[in-house]
Design a protein around this motif. Structure first.
Motif, PDB file in Angstrom:
ATOM      1  N   GLU A 365       0.770  -1.111  -0.072  1.00 13.04           N
ATOM      2  CA  GLU A 365       0.131   0.165   0.035  1.00 13.04           C
ATOM      3  C   GLU A 365       0.760   1.323   0.090  1.00 13.04           C
ATOM      4  OE1 GLU A 365      -0.503  -2.622   2.007  1.00 13.04           O
ATOM      5  OE2 GLU A 365      -2.264  -3.469   1.703  1.00 13.04           O
ATOM      6  N   ASP A 366       1.831   1.184   0.792  1.00 12.57           N
ATOM      7  CA  ASP A 366       2.813   2.407   0.955  1.00 12.57           C
ATOM      8  C   ASP A 366       3.534   2.593  -0.403  1.00 12.57           C
ATOM      9  OD1 ASP A 366       2.180   2.900   3.380  1.00 12.57           O
ATOM     10  OD2 ASP A 366       3.757   1.840   4.467  1.00 12.57           O
ATOM     11  N   ALA A 367       3.957   1.646  -0.974  1.00 12.84           N
ATOM     12  CA  ALA A 367       4.744   1.486  -2.126  1.00 12.84           C
ATOM     13  C   ALA A 367       3.863   2.041  -3.203  1.00 12.84           C
ATOM     14  CB  ALA A 367       5.301   0.072  -2.498  1.00 12.84           C
ATOM     15  N   ALA A 368       2.624   1.550  -3.575  1.00 11.16           N
ATOM     16  CA  ALA A 368       1.639   2.133  -4.561  1.00 11.16           C
ATOM     17  C   ALA A 368       1.522   3.734  -4.289  1.00 11.16           C
ATOM     18  CB  ALA A 368       0.246   1.406  -4.384  1.00 11.16           C
ATOM     19  N   GLU A 369       1.388   4.189  -3.072  1.00  2.49           N
ATOM     20  CA  GLU A 369       1.059   5.623  -2.953  1.00  2.49           C
ATOM     21  C   GLU A 369       2.492   6.549  -3.308  1.00  2.49           C
ATOM     22  OE1 GLU A 369      -1.633   7.149  -2.407  1.00  2.49           O
ATOM     23  OE2 GLU A 369      -2.684   5.508  -2.490  1.00  2.49           O
ATOM     24  N   HIS A 370       3.466   5.710  -2.872  1.00  2.64           N
ATOM     25  CA  HIS A 370       4.798   6.466  -3.214  1.00  2.64           C
ATOM     26  C   HIS A 370       5.067   6.449  -4.888  1.00  2.64           C
ATOM     27  CE1 HIS A 370       5.818   7.288   0.817  1.00  2.64           C
ATOM     28  NE2 HIS A 370       6.102   5.917   1.127  1.00  2.64           N
ATOM     29  N   TYR A 371       4.889   5.359  -5.412  1.00  2.67           N
ATOM     30  CA  TYR A 371       4.882   5.294  -6.951  1.00  2.67           C
ATOM     31  C   TYR A 371       4.195   6.691  -7.599  1.00  2.67           C
ATOM     32  CZ  TYR A 371       8.216   1.539  -7.098  1.00  2.67           C
ATOM     33  OH  TYR A 371       9.433   0.744  -7.127  1.00  2.67           O
ATOM     34  N   LEU A 372       2.707   6.295  -7.082  1.00  3.69           N
ATOM     35  CA  LEU A 372       1.864   7.432  -7.819  1.00  3.69           C
ATOM     36  C   LEU A 372       2.463   8.908  -7.593  1.00  3.69           C
ATOM     37  CD1 LEU A 372      -1.804   5.745  -6.813  1.00  3.69           C
ATOM     38  CD2 LEU A 372      -0.475   5.782  -9.078  1.00  3.69           C
ATOM     39  N   ASP A 373       2.920   8.999  -6.538  1.00  2.37           N
ATOM     40  CA  ASP A 373       3.675  10.475  -6.357  1.00  2.37           C
ATOM     41  C   ASP A 373       4.673  10.668  -6.983  1.00  2.37           C
ATOM     42  OD1 ASP A 373       1.375  10.986  -4.306  1.00  2.37           O
ATOM     43  OD2 ASP A 373       2.855  10.602  -2.514  1.00  2.37           O
ATOM     44  N   LEU A 374       5.420   9.560  -7.245  1.00  2.00           N
ATOM     45  CA  LEU A 374       6.703   9.712  -8.128  1.00  2.00           C
ATOM     46  C   LEU A 374       6.446   9.778  -9.432  1.00  2.00           C
ATOM     47  CD1 LEU A 374       9.399   9.576  -8.612  1.00  2.00           C
ATOM     48  CD2 LEU A 374       9.317   7.084  -8.812  1.00  2.00           C
ATOM     49  N   LEU A 375       5.677   9.303  -9.953  1.00  2.00           N
ATOM     50  CA  LEU A 375       5.010   9.588 -11.573  1.00  2.00           C
ATOM     51  C   LEU A 375       4.376  11.093 -11.700  1.00  2.00           C
ATOM     52  CD1 LEU A 375       3.177   6.277 -12.338  1.00  2.00           C
ATOM     53  CD2 LEU A 375       5.543   6.749 -13.249  1.00  2.00           C
ATOM     54  N   ALA A 376       3.691  11.359 -10.752  1.00  2.00           N
ATOM     55  CA  ALA A 376       3.126  12.630 -10.643  1.00  2.00           C
ATOM     56  C   ALA A 376       4.495  13.841 -10.805  1.00  2.00           C
ATOM     57  CB  ALA A 376       2.084  12.928  -9.614  1.00  2.00           C
ATOM     58  N   LEU A 377       5.371  13.609  -9.904  1.00  2.00           N
ATOM     59  CA  LEU A 377       6.558  14.201 -10.042  1.00  2.00           C
ATOM     60  C   LEU A 377       7.376  14.285 -11.330  1.00  2.00           C
ATOM     61  CD1 LEU A 377       8.233  16.220  -7.724  1.00  2.00           C
ATOM     62  CD2 LEU A 377       9.435  14.070  -7.440  1.00  2.00           C
ATOM     63  N   LEU A 378       7.395  13.143 -11.800  1.00  2.00           N
ATOM     64  CA  LEU A 378       8.217  12.986 -13.098  1.00  2.00           C
ATOM     65  C   LEU A 378       7.536  13.510 -14.193  1.00  2.00           C
ATOM     66  CD1 LEU A 378       9.561   9.393 -12.787  1.00  2.00           C
ATOM     67  CD2 LEU A 378      10.814  11.531 -12.621  1.00  2.00           C
ATOM     68  N   LEU A 379       6.223  13.433 -14.286  1.00  2.00           N
ATOM     69  CA  LEU A 379       5.281  13.624 -15.504  1.00  2.00           C
ATOM     70  C   LEU A 379       5.117  15.164 -15.558  1.00  2.00           C
ATOM     71  CD1 LEU A 379       2.638  10.676 -15.765  1.00  2.00           C
ATOM     72  CD2 LEU A 379       4.937  10.987 -16.975  1.00  2.00           C
ATOM     73  N   ASP A 380       5.235  16.008 -14.547  1.00  2.00           N
ATOM     74  CA  ASP A 380       5.118  17.552 -14.480  1.00  2.00           C
ATOM     75  C   ASP A 380       6.188  18.336 -15.278  1.00  2.00           C
ATOM     76  OD1 ASP A 380       7.189  17.478 -12.644  1.00  2.00           O
ATOM     77  OD2 ASP A 380       6.034  18.466 -11.085  1.00  2.00           O
ATOM     78  N   GLY A 381       7.269  17.448 -15.647  1.00  2.00           N
ATOM     79  CA  GLY A 381       8.275  18.123 -16.190  1.00  2.00           C
ATOM     80  C   GLY A 381       9.346  18.759 -15.403  1.00  2.00           C
TER      81      GLY A 381
END
Length: 575
Positions: A365-381
């Protein structure tokens, strides 16, 4: 400043010297007042005005023929000018080397000896001056001060050979003398200047102490990186006992923590890391090192908490202390490279490290949330599209991060979100997939080379299949698994056919269940051949997203599966 030298003499009158000395002293006092001025804009303006004043005074002095009575003042002005300029620029440049060279050439002009010029470099000029028997004693204090600035410049640019030779010369050493940089700096004793000498921003002895601390720290970091731990410990202790500002002391304590951890002394390492965290606002390096220490101790909770704090710390711009208008240790340190224990990377790098560790430790569960945060961080450019957990070699690219995120979501029971992540990945990389169906037919017949797809493309279909299984959609799952197998068998380059044994046996079992006998038979024959060969690739590891996939299944007994498959093959026909 407007007085002119009388015709027929090369020595200015005493009143000119007094005026120039008073001007130097005034500018030095102005720079010291600027240090404590607020707001920062006023401080900067006062310091810049002082710098321009020193530049004008130096231009005036060097516009006259070189004269011994004026040289102590002229060289002092050069030292003040270099110190203030390097401090304002937060570093040295080629301009400072030219300022030093011009000062040395002016000394040689008064000695009536041309001396070596550029063909012998700055070290040649220093040898000519310091070895000249006619050098006046009254010049020695300011020459040692100028030499200290030369040492600082060479230290900051890693010119350690010339630096060592200069210190040996300053110490009066003969050939074959010690080349230990720290010992040479400790031995060097700059002469004391006269009480009525022109004012300086920083005296030679204070500069020597800064150089000793910086050299010890640089040397300790290099020894730590190369694995000379006992020597690194000694050098870092030397640095910690020297003139360190709070930010530098935080770095030194962090490096000591790294060194002691690697030496197998985690408790002492932890004491230094705690001291580093208490010592300043730059918490990045000590927090990252603390996570490594806790990981080594097997304390997963503390490791992940350290990484979470590090992510927060990197999201905040640290408050920076106003540096004094002097040559300080900070100016003489290299920027941390990825191999340095002081390199803590970007927020996205640390976020990935945190997410992947959660996934590896079963905290889905923690991993999933951290990965979603990471993708949002990476995809904002705002973050680089390729990164690696510090200080490792190049790590996962963007597609692999997507796949790790999908695996974490499936592990956490969020299959629909995993499908969304996979679809986003395929939509962003669709240009990499083969467009023309007949390419596959040509590949099957062997008429053309198989089109190459990156291995993560087939892994995407594998994860989508697993997500559909979790959702209970068997038809969609079989479709995705089939696409995965199609890519694996038809698009994998010949030199990449062998992978992990567990994965191969699971693939064989899957092909058998799907009744794809031809492909299953081909894989069985390869596995049979591999079991008879020495296993040279036993330490080869899978990407994290595939490791996670394999953790969901229970690989069959290899020998049993191979035997069952062999008995199920049709008997060859006797003609």
């Amino acid at each position: 400043m407007s007085h002119q030298t009388p015709l027929g003499t090369s020595v200015p009158p005493a009143n000119c010297l007094d005026l120039w000395k008073e001007k130097n002293d005034q500018l030095v006092r102005q720079a010291k007042v600027a240090q404590d001025s607020h707001p920062p804009q006023r401080r900067q303006q006062l310091a810049q005005d002082a710098l321009e004043g020193l530049r004008g005074l130096l231009h005036c002095l060097q516009g006259l023929p070189a004269a011994v009575p004026v040289l102590p003042l002229e060289l002092t002005v050069i030292c003040n000018f270099i110190t203030l300029r390097a401090s304002l620029a937060q570093g040295f440049s080629e301009d400072q080397a030219q300022d030093i060279q011009r000062g040395l050439e002016r000394v040689l002009e008064t000695q009536e000896q041309p001396g070596p010029r550029l063909e012998h470099g700055l070290m040649g000029l220093w040898n000519s001056i310091l070895h000249a028997s006619s050098t006046l004693l009254e010049l020695l204090p300011v020459l040692h001060h100028l030499a200290g600035l030369q040492v600082a410049l060479w230290l900051s640019t890693d010119c350690l050979g010339d630096l060592t030779l200069l210190l040996q010369t300053l110490n009066g050493s003969q050939s074959g003398a010690s080349e230990d940089l720290l010992m040479l700096l400790k031995t060097w004793s700059p002469p004391t200047k006269e009480s009525d000498a022109p004012l300086t921003l920083q005296d030679a002895r204070g500069l020597r102490d800064v150089l000793l601390t910086a050299a010890a720290f640089r040397q300790g970091l290099q020894e730590l990186i190369t694995g000379s731990l006992q020597r690194a410990l000694s050098s870092l202790h030397e640095a910690a006992s020297g003139l360190c500002s709070r930010p530098v002391l935080v770095q030194v304590y962090t490096a000591l923590g790294t060194c002691l951890r690697k030496m197998g002394n985690p408790q002492r390492a932890l004491l230094y890391l705690v001291a580093a965290l208490k010592g300043g606002s730059n918490w990045g390096p000590p927090l990252l090192e603390a996570s490594r220490l806790y990981r080594q101790l097997g304390n997963t909770v503390a490791e992940l908490e350290s990484l979470e704090l590090l992510v927060e710390a990197l999201s905040v711009t640290p408050s920076s202390e106003v540096p004094p208008l002097l040559i300080e240790v900070e100016l003489l340190l290299p920027r941390p490279d990825p191999a340095s224990p002081l390199h803590c990377g970007t927020q996205s790098q640390v976020k990935h490290l945190l997410a992947s560790r959660c996934l590896q430790k079963g905290r889905a569960e923690d991993a999933a949330e951290h990965y979603l945060d990471l993708l949002a961080l990476l995809l904002d450019g705002s973050e680089p599209k390729k990164f690696s957990p510090p200080p490792c070699p190049p790590g996962p690219c963007m597609p692999e991060v997507f796949l790790e995120a999908a695996a974490a979501l499936i592990q956490a029971g969020r299959a629909q979100d995993a499908l969304t992540v996979c679809e986003e990945l395929l939509s962003r990389t669709s240009f990499l997939l083969p467009k023309m169906p007949w390419l596959w037919e040509d590949a099957r017949k062997g008429t053309k080379e198989s089109p190459h797809c990156p291995p993560w493309v087939s892994a995407t279909y594998l994860l989508q299949g697993q997500a559909w299984v979790q959702l209970g959609a068997q038809k969609e799952a079989i479709s995705e698994f089939s696409r995965c197998l199609e890519l694996l068998f038809q698009a994998t380059p010949k030199d990449k056919e062998q992978g992990n044994q567990d994965a191969s046996f699971h693939l064989l079992q899957t092909l058998r269940r799907l009744n794809r006998r031809d492909e299953a038979t081909a894989l069985w024959r390869r596995l049979e051949a591999q079991t008879k060969l020495p296993q040279e690739n036993a330490t080869w590891s899978l990407p994290l997203y595939l490791e996670t996939c394999l953790s969901w299944i229970h690989p069959p007994d290899r020998e049993t599966l191979l035997g069952e498959f062999q008995t199920s093959l049709p008997e060859p026909c006797d003609l």
